[in-house]
Structure formats: structure tokens, C-alpha cells
Write an enzyme that holds these catalytic residues in place. Sequence first.
Site, PDB file in Angstrom:
ATOM      1  N   TYR A 158     -48.090 -49.317 -10.123  1.00 36.94           N
ATOM      2  CA  TYR A 158     -48.553 -49.510 -11.500  1.00 36.94           C
ATOM      3  C   TYR A 158     -49.844 -48.752 -11.759  1.00 36.94           C
ATOM      4  O   TYR A 158     -50.210 -48.496 -12.902  1.00 36.94           O
ATOM      5  CB  TYR A 158     -48.718 -51.004 -11.782  1.00 36.94           C
ATOM      6  CG  TYR A 158     -48.657 -51.369 -13.242  1.00 36.94           C
ATOM      7  CD1 TYR A 158     -47.558 -51.014 -14.034  1.00 36.94           C
ATOM      8  CD2 TYR A 158     -49.688 -52.084 -13.839  1.00 36.94           C
ATOM      9  CE1 TYR A 158     -47.500 -51.361 -15.368  1.00 36.94           C
ATOM     10  CE2 TYR A 158     -49.634 -52.443 -15.176  1.00 36.94           C
ATOM     11  CZ  TYR A 158     -48.542 -52.070 -15.937  1.00 36.94           C
ATOM     12  OH  TYR A 158     -48.487 -52.414 -17.277  1.00 36.94           O
TER      13      TYR A 158
ATOM     14  N   LYS B 297     -54.471 -52.203 -18.784  1.00 38.80           N
ATOM     15  CA  LYS B 297     -54.088 -53.522 -19.284  1.00 38.80           C
ATOM     16  C   LYS B 297     -55.239 -54.518 -19.135  1.00 38.80           C
ATOM     17  O   LYS B 297     -55.412 -55.411 -19.990  1.00 38.80           O
ATOM     18  CB  LYS B 297     -52.839 -54.021 -18.557  1.00 38.80           C
ATOM     19  CG  LYS B 297     -51.583 -53.218 -18.836  1.00 38.80           C
ATOM     20  CD  LYS B 297     -51.206 -53.208 -20.314  1.00 38.80           C
ATOM     21  CE  LYS B 297     -49.855 -52.544 -20.538  1.00 38.80           C
ATOM     22  NZ  LYS B 297     -49.501 -52.460 -21.971  1.00 38.80           N
TER      23      LYS B 297
END
Length: 259
Positions: free
Chosen positions: A160, A167
Site C-alpha cells: 500500500y 490516507k
Amino acid sequence: MNPIINLEGKVGLITGIANEKSISTGVAEACAQAGAKLIITYQNEKTRAFIEPVINRLGVEDVFLLDVTQPDTLDAAFAEIEARHGKLDFAVHSMAFAKRDDLHGRVVDTSPDGFALAMDVSTHSFVRLARKAEPLMEKAGGGALVTMTYLGSEKVIPHYGVMGLCKAALEAATRYMAAELGAKNIRVNAVSPGPLMTRAASGIAGFDGLMAAAVDRSPLHSLVTPEDIGALTAFLVSDAGRLISGGVHFVDAGYNVMG
């Protein structure tokens, strides 16, 4: 229709629809079913072709170009919203991008340009959207802003990469903007879905394994769907969610609570 979710008379902006399997598609469908008048954006003419079935199925009349890397398109879209509706009751931000090497590689190897691009598209675009929405929501007597996040903001998710940092910043922006805009009765929230296969997710290596783990380890042993995300989002932007602001709200069958 669940009577607690009533969006009759409300005008809402939905961004980030890429195709019929997008998270934003589920959000748009839930909001339309609750009675909202929808505005849908597309990134370019190629992407518009992919979302045409959604536009036609929902009978959306207001469809505007919006590429957050092109500031003029944001200005033009909001000028059209103001001209046609004079207000905006809610807006849903569902955009993220990182170069493949930065997504799959180590965070410590992220290039300055790659980091800046990922943060700009994935995080600061929500801030820009909020700034444009603020005066139109004031005219509506208040409003709701919702963005889409993921558990990689607080836990290390393999492959990720830099998106986890984006995020985390996105969730911080949610809290700060909730505090700043609350006096104008504008609520700001983030929705954190469990893993589901979208076009964006298909670019993450090993994503099938993440979905399998979500089913195996979540208390409800189920994968989330765009419809599940849509139901939660429609609730948050409705009057039923009128005192909910500044939070990260999980819809992941309980996976986030597991060690």
C-alpha cells in the site's frame, strides 16, 4: 427505502465514479434512491464513456468534467453547480492516485515528485473540494462532506506504500475541517471500507489475499460491497446523521477491530 435516510430536496455532488463497480457508484445509487438530486463528475472523455451506464440508469442530468490536477475544471464545475442549483447539500470525495512504483515500493524510497503527486490527488483534493463547497453549503444552511479512506492509514498494509501516508493525512484533514466548518453547520466525515475489488484496488499487488483475509478474520465473515458503503454514506449526509462529524466510520464487517 429506509425512511430514516431521506435526501428529498437535497443536491449532492458525487466524484470518483470510474465504472459500475466503483465505490462511488454504490454511493450514487443509495443517494438517488433516498431522493437526492445528483451531480456526477468525470475525469476525462475516456472515463465518461465508462460511467455513461450509471448516468443513464440514475437519470443524472448534471454531469461535469472535474480533473483535480486541472484547477480550471474544479472552478468550472462549481460555477455550474452554483448557476444551476444555487446551493450544495453534500459532496462525496472518492479520489486517490499514486505512481505504481510509489504504491508498491518502500515508503523510504518514495520520490519527492511521487510523494507530492500522491498527496495532491489523494488528500489535498479533498481540501480544495471542501473550500469550493463551503459557500454553497452555507447557502443551504449547512451540509456534509464525506471522503473515502482505508485501514492502511493506521496499519501497515503490504504493497500500500505511500497511499497509507496519504490516507492518514486525509483522516487528519477530516478532523481539522470538521472543527473549522462546524460553526457553519457543515459536517465532515470519512468512510473506511474493507477491501473490495475496484479498478483502483486492482493495481495493488496481493489484493486478492487481503480480501480473503477480510472474509476469514472479520467478525461477520463477509466482504463489503459498494451498496454497503453507499448505505452508510447516504446516512451520514442525511439529516439522520446531523450530529456526526469528524469521524472515521468503518464499514468492513468488523475487520478493523481484530488484532
